[in-house]
Design a protein around this motif. Structure first.
Motif, short mmCIF file in Angstrom:
data_model
loop_
_atom_site.label_atom_id
_atom_site.label_comp_id
_atom_site.label_asym_id
_atom_site.label_seq_id
_atom_site.Cartn_x
_atom_site.Cartn_y
_atom_site.Cartn_z
N ARG A 119 43.60 30.74 -36.36
CA ARG A 119 42.20 31.15 -36.53
C ARG A 119 42.05 32.66 -36.56
O ARG A 119 41.16 33.24 -35.98
CB ARG A 119 41.32 30.54 -35.43
CG ARG A 119 41.25 29.03 -35.54
CD ARG A 119 40.25 28.52 -34.58
NE ARG A 119 40.62 28.94 -33.22
CZ ARG A 119 40.88 28.11 -32.24
NH1 ARG A 119 40.86 26.83 -32.46
NH2 ARG A 119 41.18 28.56 -31.06
N LEU A 120 43.00 33.29 -37.24
CA LEU A 120 42.89 34.72 -37.49
C LEU A 120 42.40 34.91 -38.92
O LEU A 120 42.66 34.05 -39.74
CB LEU A 120 44.25 35.40 -37.34
CG LEU A 120 44.83 35.43 -35.94
CD1 LEU A 120 46.22 36.03 -35.98
CD2 LEU A 120 43.96 36.24 -35.03
N PRO A 121 41.81 35.99 -39.37
CA PRO A 121 41.36 37.13 -38.58
C PRO A 121 40.15 36.79 -37.73
O PRO A 121 39.31 35.99 -38.11
CB PRO A 121 41.00 38.16 -39.65
CG PRO A 121 40.77 37.41 -40.88
CD PRO A 121 41.60 36.19 -40.80
N ALA A 122 40.08 37.43 -36.58
CA ALA A 122 39.01 37.14 -35.64
C ALA A 122 37.79 37.94 -36.00
O ALA A 122 37.77 39.16 -35.91
CB ALA A 122 39.46 37.51 -34.22
N LEU A 123 36.74 37.23 -36.47
CA LEU A 123 35.57 37.98 -36.92
C LEU A 123 34.70 38.39 -35.76
O LEU A 123 34.07 39.43 -35.78
CB LEU A 123 34.79 37.11 -37.91
CG LEU A 123 35.62 36.79 -39.15
CD1 LEU A 123 34.98 35.67 -39.94
CD2 LEU A 123 35.74 38.01 -40.01
N LYS A 124 34.62 37.52 -34.73
CA LYS A 124 33.87 37.92 -33.55
C LYS A 124 34.86 38.38 -32.50
O LYS A 124 36.01 37.97 -32.48
CB LYS A 124 33.08 36.72 -33.02
CG LYS A 124 31.89 36.37 -33.88
CD LYS A 124 31.01 35.36 -33.18
CE LYS A 124 31.81 34.10 -32.91
NZ LYS A 124 30.94 32.94 -32.76
N LYS A 125 34.41 39.19 -31.61
CA LYS A 125 35.30 39.69 -30.59
C LYS A 125 35.67 38.57 -29.63
O LYS A 125 34.83 37.84 -29.13
CB LYS A 125 34.60 40.81 -29.81
CG LYS A 125 35.57 41.79 -29.26
CD LYS A 125 34.95 43.16 -29.13
CE LYS A 125 35.79 44.02 -28.19
NZ LYS A 125 37.23 43.91 -28.43
N ARG A 126 36.95 38.42 -29.37
CA ARG A 126 37.41 37.36 -28.49
C ARG A 126 37.86 37.97 -27.18
O ARG A 126 38.20 39.14 -27.13
CB ARG A 126 38.56 36.60 -29.14
CG ARG A 126 38.12 35.89 -30.40
CD ARG A 126 39.22 35.06 -30.95
NE ARG A 126 38.84 34.51 -32.23
CZ ARG A 126 39.71 34.01 -33.09
NH1 ARG A 126 40.99 34.02 -32.80
NH2 ARG A 126 39.30 33.52 -34.23
N PRO A 127 37.90 37.17 -26.10
CA PRO A 127 38.24 37.74 -24.80
C PRO A 127 39.63 38.36 -24.81
O PRO A 127 40.61 37.72 -25.16
CB PRO A 127 38.20 36.55 -23.83
CG PRO A 127 37.72 35.42 -24.59
CD PRO A 127 37.51 35.77 -26.00
N TYR A 128 39.72 39.64 -24.39
CA TYR A 128 40.98 40.36 -24.47
C TYR A 128 40.91 41.51 -23.51
O TYR A 128 39.84 41.96 -23.13
CB TYR A 128 41.16 40.88 -25.90
CG TYR A 128 42.50 41.52 -26.17
CD1 TYR A 128 42.58 42.87 -26.51
CD2 TYR A 128 43.68 40.80 -26.10
CE1 TYR A 128 43.79 43.46 -26.77
CE2 TYR A 128 44.90 41.39 -26.35
CZ TYR A 128 44.95 42.72 -26.70
OH TYR A 128 46.14 43.31 -26.96
N HIS A 129 42.06 41.97 -23.09
CA HIS A 129 42.11 43.16 -22.25
C HIS A 129 43.14 44.09 -22.87
O HIS A 129 44.20 43.68 -23.25
CB HIS A 129 42.50 42.76 -20.82
CG HIS A 129 42.57 43.93 -19.90
ND1 HIS A 129 41.46 44.48 -19.32
CD2 HIS A 129 43.62 44.67 -19.48
CE1 HIS A 129 41.81 45.50 -18.56
NE2 HIS A 129 43.12 45.64 -18.64
N ASP A 130 42.81 45.40 -22.90
CA ASP A 130 43.66 46.32 -23.64
C ASP A 130 45.07 46.41 -23.11
O ASP A 130 46.01 46.57 -23.89
CB ASP A 130 43.03 47.72 -23.63
CG ASP A 130 41.94 47.83 -24.68
OD1 ASP A 130 41.13 48.75 -24.60
OD2 ASP A 130 41.94 46.97 -25.59
N ARG A 131 45.26 46.27 -21.79
CA ARG A 131 46.61 46.47 -21.26
C ARG A 131 47.53 45.31 -21.62
O ARG A 131 48.72 45.36 -21.37
CB ARG A 131 46.58 46.63 -19.74
CG ARG A 131 45.95 47.88 -19.23
CD ARG A 131 46.75 49.14 -19.49
NE ARG A 131 48.12 49.12 -19.02
CZ ARG A 131 48.54 49.52 -17.83
NH1 ARG A 131 47.68 49.95 -16.94
NH2 ARG A 131 49.83 49.48 -17.51
N ILE A 132 46.97 44.22 -22.19
CA ILE A 132 47.83 43.10 -22.57
C ILE A 132 48.84 43.58 -23.60
O ILE A 132 49.98 43.15 -23.64
CB ILE A 132 47.00 41.94 -23.16
CG1 ILE A 132 45.95 41.50 -22.18
CG2 ILE A 132 47.90 40.81 -23.59
CD1 ILE A 132 46.35 40.37 -21.33
N GLY A 133 48.42 44.48 -24.47
CA GLY A 133 49.35 44.96 -25.47
C GLY A 133 50.52 45.71 -24.88
O GLY A 133 51.57 45.79 -25.49
#
Lengths: 168, 441, 252
Positions: A119-133
């Motif tokens: 289900r990419l590209p994600a058009l709406k913002k999905r729950p995420y945290h920057d440090r996950i990267g």
């Protein structure tokens, strides 16, 4: 009212044990966020629908072979021009063209299947945290308001560094 | 790679490599751009305006340096896919730090080879006529022509390697996008498609990667076979051989691996990634180079022996021209030295792990492989069937300039790429380190 | 249903026949008698005049880019005073199983219904594949857009295109004359008579070494000459089925 919660972990084994606890508690929709693929059997978590990708490749490949053969055969027959003392319908060139279109359609279909299934590209913002990267792991759960504090306590006792509530 | 590297360190190293640019980078970039325009594009425009007569091509020798370059760059393009795809299927661990640069090398080499197809054409502005699409000329393309096989094969390979490269980049761009600002932030957010790294996404990505690798492997073999059949399907004495398909594929992998060695050595120095590209990589790539060198030498000698036992006076004349004519005999000697004798030293481990030695051997191998293709064309076509029509081939200044310019174009494209996208595959290196648990990784 | 399948199989068999031979009206052939050829190169000049061939100049000729659709090859044997020279005019052999047609990606060279190997200048994009595949080296490339200074452009043949740079060309058996002859014959409702059409080289040869005609017609001169014991074709074992028949030289 549903509320989305992310628990941020620093260690993978803590993450997996917390996820198991949550599943035992009864929540099905537990997503694990990680910077690397997790090696345990997380694949079995959401059922058999995940093995669809190979069908995309297979049907893409079949349509590629048919398209390639049709190309070579139909176009030579529509405008038959004698060349080289060779027959209008030839064996090896048709095979070769079909092979190349097989690979092309297979790869395009696999890529398309990947996009559809994840289900990419994600058009709406999905729950995420920057440090996950970088180096943190995360668990995302969607719970009702009443169970919220219990879930948060499971996460914290499981070893979460932070627990964040995300507004929908 | 030592297990003491943390995940955060990898992110920081890659981001520093991309953002910390000193004035030296800009100076080199300016010089390379200038040389590319001067040596590649301007002579090409001159050739389009004046006609192909500015080259050294003549009546029997209709294919010259341009097709040599085309075959060379398509060959170089193959090793990248081999490293990414085949070594993924065999679960080889040392592939992880080098496969992104190898895939990029594949993609840029393919761009340059498509340029060379266009450069060698007489009427480039009609280039799109080789594409099979419905048109009002009421004609399709000639599907028994090997050049149409080429269009399909190289077109498929181009798209496939682009998708492969992009597909591998998605998690890496997602890993660095939060540290970016400005236009980079927008670019990364658009390109990473909102990748979050959920378990579902990783599972499907791993399955898709395996499917891509399995599909692209036969494509690699077929693309260079098709390129070799461009030449083998004519009845020219030096070119009409069935050994051409395996010979060219082996030569492609060989020159590609040498290109990879040079590339990772330069990147290692320029991006300070010594802890990711270690002795182990050079050791293993050195063994691959040695194996490919032995295979290539066997096929070359086989080709010559088959020619000698062929009872065809035309073939024997071509061999006599290749091996006994003073100029070409010298080139053959250099080629055999660079490709057969010198890489035998890679059997010694001390030479294999020394970066300078491997770089020198790779430069020799690349020159030797270029010479091999030049020998194939330069000796087969001038000695075709009718002796009255024999004439030698000498490259003109336009051809030499464009050849040199193509290398600068490659360097230019790579220099721009390495500042925008991560050249070391962040997520795969993290995978190799292992997962951080409480007791350690 | 079975009638449909029968028709399908019949079509399939036609398309699988090598060379798609049912299509050809004529089989134009040139017979060259090497006994009579003395290497005067009048045919070369006639071809230049008829087909708008440029004179490329000394420098281009030294790079072997001379523009002769028909060339006289000279093979010299021996030292003075025992010199023996052999001449053979080489022109496009209009092969039945032409290698050049296999290589062209845009059908710029193909076999037309006259049984000739034609070159369509408009479709050529200059990939050089046909020229490389040709075993007789009879194909020539327009390296530049050649110009004719005034007043030489007034002698250009209006029936023949002037080619721009980047296009391959070769001998066409003066297809413009064949076409004119076919039109004339169609107007009068007959087939072409033997000797009615002659390409420029055949017409000009002062020794009468070249003969042109339809090999399918058993009464034509070429059919009778082709039965000679001296006949051979160039590189027959390459299986190109050329349409130019040479008669071996017997005189010393």
């Amino acid at each position: 009212m549903n509320q989305t919660v992310i628990g941020i972990f620093a260690y993978a084994d803590k993450l997996l044990s917390a996820a198991k606890e949550l599943r035992e508690y009864g929540i099905e929709e537990v997503s694990l966020l990680s910077p690397v693929p997790l090696t345990e059997d997380t694949g079995q978590m959401n059922g058999n629908s995940r093995d669809f990708l190979r069908y995309f490749t297979f049907f893409g490949g079949i349509s590629g072979v048919i398209a390639g053969t049709l190309f070579a055969v139909w176009t030579s027959v529509s405008y038959p021009l004698p060349r080289g003392g060779r027959p209008i319908l030839t064996g090896p060139p048709t095979l070769l063209i079909s092979f190349e279109t097989l690979i092309l359609a297979g790869i395009l279909a696999t890529f398309g299947g990947f996009l559809i299934l994840t289900r990419l590209p994600a058009l709406k913002k999905r729950p995420y945290h920057d440090r996950i990267g970088e180096d943190k792991f995360g668990i995302v759960v969607k719970v009702k308001e009443d169970k919220l504090t219990h879930i948060e306590s499971i996460l914290v006792s499981g070893g979460a560094e932070e627990v964040i509530r995300i507004e929908d | 790679m030592s297990g003491n590297i943390t995940y955060k360190e990898i992110n920081d190293d890659v981001i520093n490599a991309m953002t910390r640019t000193g004035p030296l980078y800009y100076v080199v970039l300016a010089i390379v751009s200038l040389l590319t325009v001067l040596l590649f594009f301007l002579p090409w425009v001159y050739q389009i305006k004046t006609g192909q007569g500015v080259t050294g091509l003549n009546n029997p020798s209709y294919w010259g340096v341009y097709l040599v370059n085309f075959v060379f760059w398509v060959g170089v393009a193959h090793a990248g896919t081999l490293i990414s795809a085949m070594l993924y299927i065999t679960h080889t661990p040392w592939r992880r730090s080098v496969h992104r640069s190898a895939e990029t090398m594949t993609f840029f080499a393919l761009i340059i080879s498509v340029f060379f197809i266009m450069i060698h054409m007489g009427r480039v502005w009609n280039f799109y006529w080789v594409l099979p699409y419905p048109n009002q000329r009421t004609i399709w393309t000639n599907f028994i022509s090997p050049l149409i096989f080429d269009v399909f094969a190289i077109g498929t390979y181009f798209l496939s390697s682009l998708i492969f490269l992009y597909f591998g980049l998605i998690p890496d761009i997602a890993a660095i996008r939060h540290r970016a600002i400005g236009w980079r932030r927008k670019l990364y957010e658009a390109l990473s498609l909102g990748w979050r790294g959920t378990d579902r996404e990783w599972y499907i990505r791993d399955k898709a990667y395996m499917l891509f690798s399995v599909l692209i492997m036969p494509l690699v073999v077929s693309v260079h076979s098709v390129v070799s059949w461009d030449f083998a399907l004519g009845i020219v004495p030096g070119l009409h051989k069935t050994i051409f398909a395996p010979y060219f594929v082996t030569g492609a992998l060989y020159s590609g691996f040498a290109g990879v060695v040079l590339l990772i050595s330069i990147l290692r120095r320029v991006q300070n990634s010594a802890k990711y590209i270690t002795e182990r990589h050079y050791d293993k790539i050195g063994i691959m180079l040695l194996a490919l060198s032995l295979l290539w030498s066997y096929l070359t000698i086989l080709e010559i022996v088959m020619g000698l036992t062929s009872h065809s006076s035309f073939e024997l004349e071509h061999l006599r021209y290749k091996l006994l004519n003073p100029g070409f005999a010298g080139m053959t000697a250099i080629m055999m030295f660079s490709n057969t004798i010198l890489p035998l030293s890679l059997a010694i481990r001390k030479i294999r792990v020394s970066i300078t030695c491997q770089c020198i051997i790779s430069i020799f191998i690349l020159s030797g492989m270029w010479l091999e293709r030049f020998l194939i064309f330069g000796t087969a076509l001038p000695r075709k069937f009718l002796p009255y029509a024999w004439h030698d081939y000498h490259p003109g200044w336009v051809e030499i300039a464009i050849t040199a310019g193509s290398f600068f174009l490659f360097i230019l494209m790579f220099m721009i790429f390495m500042k925008i996208f991560p050249v070391i595959s962040i997520t795969e290196v993290k995978e190799e380190i292992g997962m951080p648990t409480e007791r350690g990784t | 249903m079975s009638r449909f399948l029968d028709k399908l199989f019949a079509r399939f068999n036609i398309y699988r026949e090598p060379g798609y031979y049912g299509k050809y009206d004529y089989k134009w052939t040139i017979v060259i008698d090497l006994d009579k050829c003395d290497g005067c190169e009048a045919c070369v000049i006639a071809c230049h005049a008829e087909n708008n061939l440029p004179v490329v100049g000394e420098e281009e000729c030294s790079k072997n880019r001379a523009f002769n659709w028909i060339r006289i090859e000279r093979y010299v044997e021996g030292e003075y005073p025992d010199v023996k020279v052999k001449f053979i005019p080489i022109l496009c052999q209009q092969c039945g199983k032409a290698r050049c047609e296999v290589g062209c990606p845009t059908y710029a060279t193909y076999h037309n219904q006259d049984g000739l190997n034609v070159q369509v200048y408009n479709r050529c994009i200059g990939t050089f594949t046909c020229a490389t595949y040709c075993p007789y080296d009879v194909r020539h490339f327009n390296w530049f857009s050649y110009k004719w200074d005034a007043p030489l452009e007034q002698q250009l043949n209006p029936d023949v295109t002037v080619r721009e740079k980047g296009v391959m060309e070769k001998c066409t058996f003066c297809i413009q004359r064949i076409r004119a002859g076919k039109d004339h014959a169609k107007d009068e409702g007959r087939k072409i008579m033997d000797g009615e059409i002659q390409p420029a080289c055949v017409q000009t040869c002062p020794a009468g070494a070249m003969t042109f005609g339809d090999l399918n017609d058993p009464e034509s001169m070429v059919s009778k000459l082709a039965k000679s014991e001296r006949r051979y074709r160039l590189f027959e074992d390459l299986n190109t089925d050329p349409s130019v028949i040479y008669l071996k030289r017997v005189m010393k």
